[in-house]
Motif scaffolding. Structure first.
Motif: not given
Length: 299
Positions: A21, A26, A30, A98, A100, A127, A129, A131, A144
């Motif tokens: 992060t 951050n 998280r 999660q 990403r 979850q 994330d 971008r 990622y």
């Protein structure tokens, strides 16, 4: 020299999340804990290892050389633990964890946003994330799971799967073309202003009457954002290369004009990229399968 003592897995996770992060604040957001706990866990890990892993700055954190090496091994180990947990639980529980994801802004905004939202509804325990960023990220270092990108990326370690064929358009405003003339063949672009995407080498490839034609373009306006490319073209700053889906409406309304319509541009197709350690994780596989099922093969 005494050997380092055992490390606490929670301290390692805190360190990895700080790296992912970019800051302790951050990472705390998280993890859902206060900053002081994250800071204390990272400091405790450094004390146990006897090495400084992070350099704290007012703008965030930076890895030291030994911290970068430790993170590469620790992050890979954490991935293996996550995969092992999924092997045990996949038959008795829903897909969770999660995801990403990195997508170029234009493709994300125009095409992928509704699909990712639909996928999130199908998997309430995942979850997200997501971008939308117009830079090629270091997928391993920045943790990622998956990236969707047109063309190739320099990291040959990544698993690559072709996703969709992209139709590209070379366009300019009618006012620019009225003032500077309309190119008749690709070589004519040498006498024109072009607007370049920051990761574009400026070497445009066209399908000509006798095969591929490569043209070296030059530009005084360069940006890493698709909307800025579009705005610059509409303002009359030059000729630009964009995915057709971004300009179809403007072409129909006459706000932009196709350039060299008889010479199709040979642009990069949309690809899915995954670090090898991520490709086998159930939530990553579920997203890839979902996108292949939902997405047209040509855009």
């Amino acid at each position: 020299m005494p050997e380092p003592g055992p490390v606490d897995l929670l301290d390692v996770i805190a360190f990895i999340r700080v790296v992912e992060t970019g800051s302790i604040a951050n990472a705390a957001a998280r993890l859902g804990i206060v900053k002081s706990i994250v800071s204390r866990r990272v400091s405790r890990l450094e004390a146990v290892l006897g090495a400084q892993l992070l350099t704290r700055t007012p703008r965030g954190t930076r890895l030291t050389d030994i911290g970068r090496e430790y993170h590469a091994h620790a992050a890979a180990g954490l991935l293996q633990l996550e995969s092992a947990q999924e092997v045990v639980s996949k038959s008795t529980s829903e897909i969770s964890g999660q995801l990403r994801i990195q997508v170029p802004a234009a493709f994300g905004e125009f095409l992928l946003a509704p699909l990712l939202a639909e996928f999130a509804l199908l998997y309430p325990l995942i979850q997200f994330d997501v971008r939308f960023t117009d830079r090629q990220v270091d997928m391993v270092a920045e943790a990622y799971d998956l990236a969707i990108w047109p063309g190739a990326v320099p990291d040959s370690i990544l698993i690559t799967r072709k996703f969709a064929k992209v139709r590209w358009a070379v366009v300019a405003s009618p006012a620019y073309l009225d003032a500077r003339g309309r190119p008749a063949v690709p070589a004519d672009l040498a006498a024109h202003e072009t607007i370049l995407y920051a990761l574009d080498s400026g070497r445009w490839r066209f399908q000509g009457r006798e095969g591929s034609e490569h043209v070296r373009t030059s530009s005084r306006f360069c940006t890493d954002n698709g909307q800025m490319l579009l705005a610059a073209a509409r303002a009359g700053l030059g000729i630009v290369l964009l995915p057709l889906f971004m300009v179809e409406g403007l072409l129909e309304r006459g706000e932009l004009e196709a350039v060299l319509p008889d010479f199709p541009h040979e642009g990069g197709d949309l690809q899915i990229f995954m670090p090898p350690a991520r490709a086998g994780i159930a939530r990553v596989r579920a997203l890839v399968d979902f996108l292949y099922e939902k997405f047209d093969r040509e855009i």
